[in-house]
Design a protein around this motif. Structure first.
Motif, PDB file in Angstrom:
ATOM      1  N   ALA A 136      -6.679   9.701  -2.073  1.00 31.09           N
ATOM      2  CA  ALA A 136      -6.742   8.131  -2.845  1.00 31.09           C
ATOM      3  C   ALA A 136      -7.258   7.470  -0.834  1.00 31.09           C
ATOM      4  O   ALA A 136      -7.254   8.042  -0.210  1.00 31.09           O
ATOM      5  CB  ALA A 136      -5.083   8.488  -2.576  1.00 31.09           C
ATOM      6  N   VAL A 137      -8.004   6.417  -1.488  1.00 36.43           N
ATOM      7  CA  VAL A 137      -8.258   5.706  -0.418  1.00 36.43           C
ATOM      8  C   VAL A 137      -7.516   4.110  -0.049  1.00 36.43           C
ATOM      9  O   VAL A 137      -8.001   3.560  -1.179  1.00 36.43           O
ATOM     10  CB  VAL A 137      -9.844   5.744  -0.473  1.00 36.43           C
ATOM     11  N   VAL A 138      -7.576   4.486   1.124  1.00 43.20           N
ATOM     12  CA  VAL A 138      -7.102   3.262   1.571  1.00 43.20           C
ATOM     13  C   VAL A 138      -8.093   2.801   2.610  1.00 43.20           C
ATOM     14  O   VAL A 138      -8.957   3.396   3.287  1.00 43.20           O
ATOM     15  CB  VAL A 138      -5.759   3.134   1.969  1.00 43.20           C
ATOM     16  N   GLU A 139      -8.748   1.268   2.176  1.00 42.51           N
ATOM     17  CA  GLU A 139      -9.495   0.617   3.073  1.00 42.51           C
ATOM     18  C   GLU A 139      -9.484  -0.693   3.783  1.00 42.51           C
ATOM     19  O   GLU A 139      -9.060  -1.601   2.749  1.00 42.51           O
ATOM     20  CB  GLU A 139     -11.159   0.359   1.705  1.00 42.51           C
ATOM     21  N   ALA A 140      -8.994  -0.987   4.628  1.00 44.16           N
ATOM     22  CA  ALA A 140      -9.348  -1.910   5.940  1.00 44.16           C
ATOM     23  C   ALA A 140      -9.820  -1.946   6.598  1.00 44.16           C
ATOM     24  O   ALA A 140     -10.441  -0.901   7.707  1.00 44.16           O
ATOM     25  CB  ALA A 140      -8.064  -2.365   5.445  1.00 44.16           C
ATOM     26  N   ALA A 141     -10.758  -3.482   7.598  1.00 45.06           N
ATOM     27  CA  ALA A 141     -11.343  -3.600   8.832  1.00 45.06           C
ATOM     28  C   ALA A 141     -10.633  -3.032   9.903  1.00 45.06           C
ATOM     29  O   ALA A 141     -10.607  -3.184  10.369  1.00 45.06           O
ATOM     30  CB  ALA A 141     -11.845  -4.737   9.032  1.00 45.06           C
ATOM     31  N   VAL A 181       0.921  -1.517  -0.100  1.00 44.70           N
ATOM     32  CA  VAL A 181       0.205   0.066  -0.018  1.00 44.70           C
ATOM     33  C   VAL A 181       0.607   1.385   0.042  1.00 44.70           C
ATOM     34  O   VAL A 181       0.721   2.189  -0.869  1.00 44.70           O
ATOM     35  CB  VAL A 181      -1.295   0.024   1.313  1.00 44.70           C
ATOM     36  N   ARG A 182       1.906   1.265   0.717  1.00 44.20           N
ATOM     37  CA  ARG A 182       2.852   2.225   1.000  1.00 44.20           C
ATOM     38  C   ARG A 182       3.242   2.376  -1.078  1.00 44.20           C
ATOM     39  O   ARG A 182       3.607   3.583  -0.545  1.00 44.20           O
ATOM     40  CB  ARG A 182       3.771   2.187   1.846  1.00 44.20           C
ATOM     41  N   LEU A 209       0.515   6.393   7.454  1.00 45.57           N
ATOM     42  CA  LEU A 209       0.124   6.751   5.751  1.00 45.57           C
ATOM     43  C   LEU A 209      -1.220   7.707   5.437  1.00 45.57           C
ATOM     44  O   LEU A 209      -1.501   8.163   4.632  1.00 45.57           O
ATOM     45  CB  LEU A 209       0.230   5.502   5.602  1.00 45.57           C
ATOM     46  N   CYS A 210      -2.361   7.765   6.049  1.00 44.42           N
ATOM     47  CA  CYS A 210      -3.809   8.619   6.010  1.00 44.42           C
ATOM     48  C   CYS A 210      -3.682   9.339   6.966  1.00 44.42           C
ATOM     49  O   CYS A 210      -2.913   9.889   7.905  1.00 44.42           O
ATOM     50  CB  CYS A 210      -4.533   7.287   7.112  1.00 44.42           C
ATOM     51  N   ASP A 211      -4.152  10.656   5.713  1.00 41.99           N
ATOM     52  CA  ASP A 211      -4.250  12.027   6.555  1.00 41.99           C
ATOM     53  C   ASP A 211      -4.968  11.579   7.640  1.00 41.99           C
ATOM     54  O   ASP A 211      -5.017  12.583   8.643  1.00 41.99           O
ATOM     55  CB  ASP A 211      -4.506  13.003   5.500  1.00 41.99           C
ATOM     56  N   ALA A 258       3.790   5.920  -5.344  1.00 45.65           N
ATOM     57  CA  ALA A 258       3.686   6.043  -6.794  1.00 45.65           C
ATOM     58  C   ALA A 258       2.957   7.451  -7.749  1.00 45.65           C
ATOM     59  O   ALA A 258       2.775   8.120  -8.665  1.00 45.65           O
ATOM     60  CB  ALA A 258       3.637   4.852  -7.257  1.00 45.65           C
ATOM     61  N   PHE A 259       1.363   6.928  -6.467  1.00 41.37           N
ATOM     62  CA  PHE A 259       0.662   7.709  -6.848  1.00 41.37           C
ATOM     63  C   PHE A 259       1.258   8.773  -6.636  1.00 41.37           C
ATOM     64  O   PHE A 259       0.768  10.429  -7.566  1.00 41.37           O
ATOM     65  CB  PHE A 259      -0.312   7.705  -5.877  1.00 41.37           C
ATOM     66  N   ASP A 260       1.905   9.153  -5.539  1.00 41.03           N
ATOM     67  CA  ASP A 260       2.134  10.425  -5.435  1.00 41.03           C
ATOM     68  C   ASP A 260       3.363  11.141  -6.215  1.00 41.03           C
ATOM     69  O   ASP A 260       2.851  12.558  -6.492  1.00 41.03           O
ATOM     70  CB  ASP A 260       2.935  10.775  -3.553  1.00 41.03           C
ATOM     71  N   ARG A 261       3.974  10.020  -6.320  1.00 42.12           N
ATOM     72  CA  ARG A 261       5.427  10.923  -7.136  1.00 42.12           C
ATOM     73  C   ARG A 261       4.441  11.722  -8.674  1.00 42.12           C
ATOM     74  O   ARG A 261       4.850  12.445  -9.755  1.00 42.12           O
ATOM     75  CB  ARG A 261       6.403   9.792  -7.972  1.00 42.12           C
TER      76      ARG A 261
END
Length: 293
Positions: free
Chosen positions: A201-206, A128-129, A216-218, A134-137
């Motif tokens: 960007a969205v990161v999803e997990a329980a 995920v990191r 990693l998340c704001d 990569a997305f940030d770059r």
């Protein structure tokens, strides 16, 4: 098997509280993007939120469960450690991992369940990191200008691949751009972030809280749905028994614990989904106005 079933019942909440010493992230984690974590219990309707973030707000979505599945394929980070942990009995004839066979083992073997978590969770977080970096770059390299010209949807395909020839695991491609915020909100956002419209960007997990994804998340947002509504959804959509649903609920965080460790709660109990979407829009505009510059 759901992630929650890999855990060990309601006493886990107290242990979680001891390990939930939140690491304070830097004021700005990423230079060009905002990363929003989405979490909640099974049956809360997180997929509805992810679809809206993708289609209505142009978000790049990373689902940790999908990343984990991809990392268990042959030649990837988790395959060989899992084969060594469980033996060849968890393999199909073609050598791929039989996830149901793994689930049967870890359901009755706490040691192997914990060992599996030590294999999979760090590998997923590292992947995920990597995808976020990569997305940030890529955003820094020119996607911000593309967003402003409303040409990002097709070109962001390169970002999905994480600068590889094949798509990175767990990614949902970006959709259309969000509508602009009201003029006053845009002006305030412009003062705080002059000339800087950010991508989402969205990161999803329980298990975002358990695995310290605040690194990693704001922000991390909690999707809440009443237990009875979750039961109805799980019975109808997945045909789960009440006994199985109860076990899953007991294995996951309590509502109070989710609320304590997240920055916003969105109530997804109402069958009228527009109420959920309204909360989502208000949350994005108030917490991340620079998305709408």
């Amino acid at each position: 098997m759901e992630k929650g079933e890999m855990m060990t019942g309601t006493q886990a909440d107290a242990a979680r509280e001891q390990s939930d010493v939140q690491k304070v992230p830097p004021e700005r984690i990423w230079s060009q993007i905002i990363v929003l974590g989405i979490t909640g219990g099974v049956g809360a309707g997180k997929s509805t939120i992810l679809t809206a973030l993708h289609e209505q707000y142009g978000a790049l979505v990373i689902e940790c469960d999908e990343v984990g599945r991809a990392l268990q394929q042959k030649g990837t980070a988790c395959y060989e450690p899992m084969r060594q942990l469980f033996g060849d009995g968890i393999l199909f004839p073609d050598g791929t991992i039989d996830r149901k066979a793994v689930a049967r083992v870890i359901y009755t073997n706490a040691q192997k369940r914990e060992a599996l978590s030590r294999i999979v969770h760090p590998a997923v977080k590292a992947e995920v990191r990597r995808q976020l970096e990569a997305f940030d770059r890529q955003t820094e390299a020119g996607f911000s200008g593309l967003f402003q010209n409303h040409e990002a949807s097709e070109d962001r395909t390169a970002c999905q691949a994480g600068e590889q020839s094949m798509p990175a695991p767990g990614l949902m491609a970006a959709g259309r751009l969000p509508d602009r915020a009201p003029d006053q909100q845009r002006e305030e956002a412009g003062k705080a972030h002059p000339g800087k419209r950010r991508a989402l960007a969205v990161v999803e997990a329980a298990l975002l809280i358990d695995d310290h994804y605040e690194e990693l998340c704001d922000e991390i947002w909690y999707i809440h749905t009443d237990d009875e509504k979750r039961r109805v959804r799980l019975r109808e959509s997945r045909h789960y028994s009440d006994e199985r649903i109860t076990r899953m609920f007991e294995a996951q965080r309590s509502d109070a614990s989710f609320r304590r460790h997240t920055q916003l709660t969105i109530d997804n109990t109402d069958d009228f989904v527009q109420n959920t979407f309204r909360q989502l829009e208000e949350g994005l505009q108030s917490h991340f106005p620079e998305l709408f510059l």
